[in-house]
Design a protein around this motif. Structure first.
Motif, short mmCIF file in Angstrom:
data_model
loop_
_atom_site.label_atom_id
_atom_site.label_comp_id
_atom_site.label_asym_id
_atom_site.label_seq_id
_atom_site.Cartn_x
_atom_site.Cartn_y
_atom_site.Cartn_z
N MET A 1 0.84 -1.20 0.00
CA MET A 1 0.00 0.00 0.00
C MET A 1 0.88 1.26 0.00
N SER A 2 0.47 2.25 -0.76
CA SER A 2 1.25 3.48 -0.84
C SER A 2 1.15 4.28 0.46
N ALA A 3 2.22 4.99 0.78
CA ALA A 3 2.20 5.88 1.95
C ALA A 3 1.21 7.03 1.76
N LEU A 4 0.73 7.25 0.54
CA LEU A 4 -0.26 8.31 0.31
C LEU A 4 -1.68 7.85 0.64
N ALA A 5 -1.88 6.55 0.79
CA ALA A 5 -3.24 6.04 1.04
C ALA A 5 -3.82 6.67 2.30
N GLY A 6 -5.01 7.23 2.16
CA GLY A 6 -5.70 7.84 3.30
C GLY A 6 -5.20 9.23 3.66
N ARG A 7 -4.14 9.71 3.01
CA ARG A 7 -3.62 11.06 3.34
C ARG A 7 -4.45 12.13 2.64
N ARG A 8 -4.48 13.31 3.26
CA ARG A 8 -5.17 14.45 2.66
C ARG A 8 -4.18 15.23 1.80
N VAL A 9 -4.44 15.27 0.53
CA VAL A 9 -3.55 15.93 -0.43
C VAL A 9 -4.32 17.08 -1.10
N VAL A 10 -3.72 18.25 -1.12
CA VAL A 10 -4.32 19.40 -1.80
C VAL A 10 -3.43 19.76 -2.99
N VAL A 11 -4.05 19.88 -4.15
CA VAL A 11 -3.32 20.21 -5.38
C VAL A 11 -3.93 21.48 -5.97
N SER A 12 -3.09 22.43 -6.37
CA SER A 12 -3.59 23.58 -7.13
C SER A 12 -3.24 23.37 -8.59
N ALA A 13 -4.11 23.85 -9.48
CA ALA A 13 -3.90 23.62 -10.91
C ALA A 13 -4.47 24.77 -11.72
N GLY A 14 -3.91 24.91 -12.92
CA GLY A 14 -4.47 25.87 -13.87
C GLY A 14 -3.95 27.28 -13.68
N PRO A 15 -4.48 28.19 -14.49
CA PRO A 15 -4.05 29.59 -14.39
C PRO A 15 -4.89 30.33 -13.36
N THR A 16 -4.58 31.58 -13.12
CA THR A 16 -5.53 32.47 -12.48
C THR A 16 -5.81 33.60 -13.47
N PHE A 17 -7.00 34.14 -13.38
CA PHE A 17 -7.40 35.28 -14.22
C PHE A 17 -7.58 36.48 -13.30
N GLU A 18 -6.89 37.55 -13.64
CA GLU A 18 -6.95 38.76 -12.82
C GLU A 18 -7.73 39.81 -13.60
N ASP A 19 -8.92 40.12 -13.13
CA ASP A 19 -9.81 41.00 -13.88
C ASP A 19 -9.30 42.44 -13.93
N ILE A 20 -9.41 43.01 -15.12
CA ILE A 20 -9.08 44.42 -15.34
C ILE A 20 -10.37 45.26 -15.32
N ASP A 21 -11.37 44.75 -16.02
CA ASP A 21 -12.70 45.38 -16.06
C ASP A 21 -13.69 44.24 -16.30
N PRO A 22 -14.97 44.52 -16.49
CA PRO A 22 -15.93 43.40 -16.62
C PRO A 22 -15.69 42.49 -17.82
N VAL A 23 -14.86 42.90 -18.77
CA VAL A 23 -14.69 42.06 -19.97
C VAL A 23 -13.24 41.66 -20.24
N ARG A 24 -12.28 42.14 -19.45
CA ARG A 24 -10.87 41.85 -19.73
C ARG A 24 -10.17 41.35 -18.49
N PHE A 25 -9.14 40.53 -18.73
CA PHE A 25 -8.37 40.02 -17.59
C PHE A 25 -6.93 39.78 -18.01
N LEU A 26 -6.04 39.62 -17.02
CA LEU A 26 -4.68 39.16 -17.24
C LEU A 26 -4.65 37.68 -16.91
N GLY A 27 -4.13 36.87 -17.84
CA GLY A 27 -4.09 35.42 -17.59
C GLY A 27 -2.77 34.84 -18.03
N ASN A 28 -2.69 33.53 -18.13
CA ASN A 28 -1.48 32.88 -18.63
C ASN A 28 -1.86 31.58 -19.34
#
Ligand code: PMT
Length: 217
Positions: A1-28
């Motif tokens: 059995m893996s040592a990860l079994a039953g562990r709480r793992v948090v993963v972040s993924a993807g870009p973030t979008f930083e809004d400039i105005d209601p129709v535009r954003f900075l992203g990646n």
């Protein structure tokens, strides 16, 4: 059995979008594929995985609890709310800067105005805040996306953010890193380095979670 079994793992993924105005954003260019593959691989080893996802259109891996966010500030709050956990893996491409204010209405071109200057302010560093948290996870794993001097920048982030491991990838060259289905990671700790891939992001993710599991008691 893996040592990860039953562990709480948090993963972040993807870009973030930083809004400039209601129709535009900075992203990646992050597609979320790397982080989603890590969430799936950790779930496959029996971990209880929470995936904090920026704005991407990927399906949620089976068995994963998903929290959708848009901005770096929202991702910060969502990740902090998941603590305590056993392992945090920061695969998201979080904006380092966000507009100082969000215009309430669409910005309009002004007659005679040849350019537009946006004031940006630093975002809070989620990874560093997780690593410094009183309820710090046993393992805090960061990523480094670099276009040059990959090892030097990755090692600097490993030390500055007080991480256990950092997975570095070269981006912006030969199509790897952002958006593609394949990747190569070099995982650094205080002592050495391990290269994972080149391989599919699913295979690289499996190797990364095996490496992480091997460091858990
Ligand atoms: O999503 P894909 O298209 O599959 O692409 C995968 C990827 C290239 C996005 C991924 O492999 C990757 O490298 N993710 C990290 C991208 C990044 O933002 O790297 P960075 O070197 O700028 O940031 C270093 C670390 O600090 C990262 O773990 C990042 O999540 C974290 N960070 C950065 C800024 C901030 N405000 N908070 C953070 O937590």
């Amino acid at each position: 059995m893996s040592a990860l079994a039953g562990r709480r793992v948090v993963v972040s993924a993807g870009p973030t979008f930083e809004d400039i105005d209601p129709v535009r954003f900075l992203g990646n260019r992050s597609s979320g594929k790397m982080g989603f593959a890590i969430a799936a691989a950790a779930t496959g080893l029996g971990a209880q995985v929470t995936l904090v996802a920026g704005p991407v259109a990927l399906p949620t891996p089976a068995g994963v609890a998903r929290i959708d966010v848009r901005s770096a500030a929202q991702m910060h709050d969502a990740v902090m709310a998941t603590l305590p956990c056993d392992v945090y893996i920061g695969a998201a491409a979080v904006a380092d800067y966000t507009p100082a204010t969000i215009a309430p209405d669409k910005l309009k071109k002004q007659p005679g105005q040849g350019g537009l200057t946006l004031e940006l302010v630093r975002t809070r560093d989620i990874l560093a805040d997780v690593a410094a948290h009183p309820r710090r996870p046993r393992l805090v794993v960061g990523f480094a996306a670099e276009t040059r001097d990959v090892e030097a920048y990755a090692r600097a982030k490993l030390a500055a953010k007080k991480l256990d491991l950092i997975a570095a990838n070269r981006v912006g060259v030969d199509g790897s890193g952002f958006e593609s289905d394949d990747n190569t990671l070099v995982v650094f700790d205080a002592d050495g380095a391990t290269t994972l891939g080149p391989a599919s992001k699913a295979d690289v993710a499996t190797q990364l979670v095996d490496l992480i599991a091997a460091r858990l008691p």
